[in-house]
Design a protein around this motif. Structure first.
Motif, short mmCIF file in Angstrom:
data_model
loop_
_atom_site.label_atom_id
_atom_site.label_comp_id
_atom_site.label_asym_id
_atom_site.label_seq_id
_atom_site.Cartn_x
_atom_site.Cartn_y
_atom_site.Cartn_z
N PHE A 7 0.81 -1.21 0.00
CA PHE A 7 0.00 0.00 0.00
C PHE A 7 0.85 1.27 0.00
O PHE A 7 0.37 2.34 0.37
CB PHE A 7 -0.95 -0.01 1.20
CG PHE A 7 -2.00 -1.08 1.14
CD1 PHE A 7 -3.21 -0.85 0.50
CD2 PHE A 7 -1.78 -2.33 1.69
CE1 PHE A 7 -4.19 -1.85 0.42
CE2 PHE A 7 -2.74 -3.33 1.63
CZ PHE A 7 -3.95 -3.08 0.99
N LYS A 269 -13.14 -0.07 -5.14
CA LYS A 269 -12.14 -0.31 -4.09
C LYS A 269 -12.22 0.77 -3.02
O LYS A 269 -12.22 0.49 -1.81
CB LYS A 269 -10.74 -0.35 -4.70
CG LYS A 269 -10.47 -1.54 -5.60
CD LYS A 269 -9.00 -1.61 -6.03
CE LYS A 269 -8.53 -0.37 -6.73
NZ LYS A 269 -7.18 -0.50 -7.30
N ILE A 335 -4.15 2.97 -2.94
CA ILE A 335 -4.82 1.89 -3.68
C ILE A 335 -4.88 2.27 -5.16
O ILE A 335 -5.95 2.40 -5.74
CB ILE A 335 -6.21 1.61 -3.09
CG1 ILE A 335 -7.04 2.88 -2.93
CG2 ILE A 335 -6.07 0.94 -1.73
CD1 ILE A 335 -8.48 2.63 -2.46
N MET A 339 -3.27 -2.01 -7.47
CA MET A 339 -3.72 -2.70 -6.27
C MET A 339 -4.97 -3.51 -6.58
O MET A 339 -6.02 -2.94 -6.90
CB MET A 339 -4.03 -1.69 -5.15
CG MET A 339 -4.66 -2.31 -3.90
SD MET A 339 -3.67 -3.61 -3.11
CE MET A 339 -2.25 -2.67 -2.56
N VAL A 344 -7.64 -4.76 -1.14
CA VAL A 344 -8.52 -3.91 -0.35
C VAL A 344 -9.42 -4.77 0.53
O VAL A 344 -9.65 -4.46 1.72
CB VAL A 344 -9.35 -2.99 -1.25
CG1 VAL A 344 -10.35 -2.18 -0.44
CG2 VAL A 344 -8.44 -2.06 -2.04
#
Length: 359
Positions: A7, A269, A335, A339, A344
């Protein structure tokens, strides 16, 4: 091999498919018998790589024909200097929106090199909401209005493109390619690569061609947009491998359905993470709903003494680099496009479990 969910705000996670393709081409690029990082930037092979990367980027962003796309170096920080140097050759000043730390850094450099003023600021609300459109008042002699679309550190994102009767200059380092953008509304867009484009080392600049004639006479050649445009971004040896990897990311993004498709995924997300925060009395995000970042989600725990435990346990769970920026503390989950939604989901599950155990 185990890949965790990273992250980090930048250098950020890259698509696994891109890394795998780069791995497969590392020693022998398409039968040439050498790696891309060993090639001459003047070779036909690399020029083809560079031209395809630019063409794919133009398609993804919908860049009009009367704009140049430059692949520079120095990150967005170097563009803080490039903006006044390239746009104030005929005089005037720079006007800036102040929405957080990166806006302030751009303003500081603008004042170092020229006259620059604040057109509007979010300081009065603690940088939790963007200035109202009616509050944006560029200086009477302003040659451009600069703003940061998404403040990576504070997590504040503009909810609209400012309206101004002068060229708009936008730092999109942490939001480029994450949502649809009408490039024709801007004079200049720039972005460091290490969030949504590729590894650190490349900075992409989109500049309307008529603005290429406005540089100050004392602009150093390596900071001059027109010089880069005239030489196809090859004034010197460029960051060839970073350029190649950026091209692989553009190709991957096209395979995902382009920017519109990735925006839908990004919004899903972000909604999952913000919903988990809002439903909790244990976590809090301070940003006004309209200005919550699509890509950088800061949050704090109700008890700061648990921060170290949260970070230790999240890392053990394969959730990496969640510590907030040193200037604001707390946590931050970046994110970006690469990602996966699973990352998430895993973070939301971990946050819920952590709250049940320590809340």
């Amino acid at each position: 091999m185990t890949r965790h969910f990273n992250f980090c705000s930048g250098p950020a996670t890259l698509p696994t498919a891109v890394l795998e393709r780069a791995r497969d081409e590392m020693l022998d690029y398409q039968g040439r018998g050498l790696s891309v990082m060993e090639m001459s930037h003047r070779s036909d092979t690399f020029i083809d790589i560079a031209e395809r990367a630019e063409a794919d980027f133009r398609q993804l962003m919908g860049v009009p024909d009367n704009y140049s796309v430059l692949f520079m170096q120095g990150g967005a920080t170097q563009q803080f200097a490039c903006v006044p140097l390239n746009l104030l050759g005929a005089g005037g000043s720079g006007s800036y929106l102040d929405t957080g730390i990166w806006s302030q850094k751009a303003l500081k450099e603008g004042r170092h090199l020229a006259t620059a003023s604040v057109a509007a600021s979010a300081e009065d609300n603690g940088y939790t909401a963007a200035p109202a459109p009616r509050a944006i008042l560029p200086a009477s002699d302003a040659a451009y209005l600069h703003y940061c679309d998404n403040e990576t550190i504070g997590g504040l994102q503009m909810d609209r493109v400012p309206e101004a009767d002068l060229p708009l200059v936008c730092d999109m380092s942490s939001s480029i390619l994450s949502k649809s953008v009408d490039v024709s509304k801007f004079g200049v867009i720039y972005a460091g690569a290490q969030k949504n484009i590729g590894p650190a080392g490349i900075t992409v600049v989109i500049v309307r061609d008529d603005l290429l004639e406005r540089a100050r006479a004392d602009t150093p050649t390596m900071l001059n947009w027109k010089a880069f445009a005239d030489e196809g971004s090859m004034l010197n040896t460029p960051a060839t491998y970073a350029w190649y990897l950026a091209g692989l990311v553009f190709d991957w993004l096209g395979e995902q359905g382009g920017v519109a498709a990735i925006e839908r995924l990004n919004r899903r997300k972000a909604a999952k993470l913000y919903d988990a925060i809002d439903a909790s009395g244990f976590y809090r995000n301070p940003i006004a709903a309209a200005n919550r970042s699509l890509t950088n989600v800061p949050f704090v725990l109700h008890d700061a003494s648990l921060n170290a435990t949260f970070l230790e346990e999240s890392e053990a769970a394969g959730l990496l680099t969640l510590k907030g920026h040193r200037s604001v503390g707390g946590m931050r989950a970046s994110i970006y496009n690469a990602m996966p939604e699973e990352g998430v989901d895993r973070l939301v599950d971990f946050m819920g479990d952590f709250e049940r155990r320590y809340g």
